[in-house]
Write an enzyme that holds these catalytic residues in place. Sequence first.
Site, PDB file in Angstrom:
ATOM      1  CG  HIS A 122      -1.863   1.035   1.344  1.00  0.00           C
ATOM      2  ND1 HIS A 122      -1.757   2.370   1.636  1.00  0.00           N
ATOM      3  CD2 HIS A 122      -3.263   0.935   1.451  1.00  0.00           C
ATOM      4  CE1 HIS A 122      -2.799   2.863   1.917  1.00  0.00           C
ATOM      5  NE2 HIS A 122      -3.935   2.215   1.368  1.00  0.00           N
ATOM      6  CG  ASP A 199       0.370  -2.486   6.234  1.00  0.00           C
ATOM      7  OD1 ASP A 199      -0.428  -2.378   7.215  1.00  0.00           O
ATOM      8  OD2 ASP A 199       0.550  -1.895   5.182  1.00  0.00           O
ATOM      9  CD  GLN A 202      -7.274  -4.332   3.996  1.00  0.00           C
ATOM     10  OE1 GLN A 202      -8.254  -4.822   4.238  1.00  0.00           O
ATOM     11  NE2 GLN A 202      -7.378  -3.167   3.726  1.00  0.00           N
ATOM     12  CE  LYS A 225      -7.414  -0.185   6.060  1.00  0.00           C
ATOM     13  NZ  LYS A 225      -8.261   0.340   4.927  1.00  0.00           N
ATOM     14  CB  CYS A 363      -3.570   3.205  -1.393  1.00  0.00           C
ATOM     15  SG  CYS A 363      -4.587   4.757  -1.389  1.00  0.00           S
TER      16      CYS A 363
END
Length: 405
Positions: A122, A199, A202, A225, A363
Amino acid sequence: MLNISQIRAQFPILDLEVRGKPLVYLDNAATTQKPRAVLERIQKYYECENANIHRAVHFLSEVATRRTEEARVRVARFLGARDSHEVIFTRGCTEGINLVAGSWGRANIGAGDEIILTEMEHHSNIVPWQILAAEKGATIKVAPINDDGELLLDEFEALFSEKTKIVSVVHLSNSLGTINPAKTLVEIAHRHGALILLDGAQSVSHIPVDVQDLGCDFFVFSSHKIYGPTGIGALWARRELLEAMPPYQGGGDMISSVKWSGSTWNELPYKFEAGTPNMEGAIGLAAALEWVEGVGLDNIAAHEAHLLEMATDAVRDVPDLTLIGRAKEKASVLSFVLKGAHPNDIGTLLDARGVAIRTGHHCTQPLMDRFGLPATARASFAVYNTEEEVEKFVEALHFAREMLV
Ligand code: 7TS
């Protein structure tokens, strides 16, 4: 088995009609909707507990401080951290990565040093490293993926050199749905003497995460999220790393003393939390994590896997459709293109039927370049989505194809 109608009943927004049709919300990778438990917790905070924290001896300030620190403990437990002071509240994933690049990176990356990213990152996990690399004269190396959207592990490992200082990798790709083999990546990075950031934007809402078991050095995620409020998230890092890192921002709360001759820093985690924190957000996030734990991440993962499989099977019957992201290890995300149709037009036609999907580069422009695409259409699932919604989505897709192709 989860009772999905009982779960849906806890999300007021899911009762909406949009464009005269019942809302089918399939843009969960962008942000999730919020259960009543979170909405009511935030309202209770403002009705009964609101005050600035860490600063006053009065009753409400003590209550607000306690609730915020309890939220930190819940985040730590959720991530499997051994110490809640290893959890820094941030504005979200993006700020977490900027904090690591801006603090650890500025202190530890020099001219000629190397940073390894992957083709599926991202922009939030690209641009902070580009800014750092430009400032320091460091180099970014990019690990390639195959046509199914899986990281090529041999090529990944071949990028390491004695100059490699850090690897920063998405745990679950927002554009492809690929679940990266995090433990293997950690093992490879550490074998080469590099640190590794995951990261988790998600991943946290779809797969159980335990930072100690993963063995990573930094982990970031965003509350919005995972059924929590916007404007809050967390960075987790090992205490030794955080202790050695300089502050990221200066201001109130992050100091131990301020004199004209110079200032000294507060202890962890406050050293990295300058200014009045987002108490409402922290408390709302804790309520969201409590809600998720109540439902059970394993149950959530199983339900979403079923929806993804159902959708993947069904779209095979849509002529001219190509799935972008066919990794063996995959969750929640169905990205695709239709030959002869721009993704934005697909999105608009689905929206007319109440079906909310995402279209664009998500993104991840370098990833789109890798596939030679300007954009994809993306449906992404959450625990409250149903089989009936998947059917409506596929039906709308057939309709869109007939209109566009
Ligand atoms: N990393 C990944 C993998 C993401 O999916 C996102 C947001 C971020 C970082 C940034 O998170 P933020 O909360 O700090 O903005 N992804 C998306 C998306 O897929 N559609 O909208 C936002």
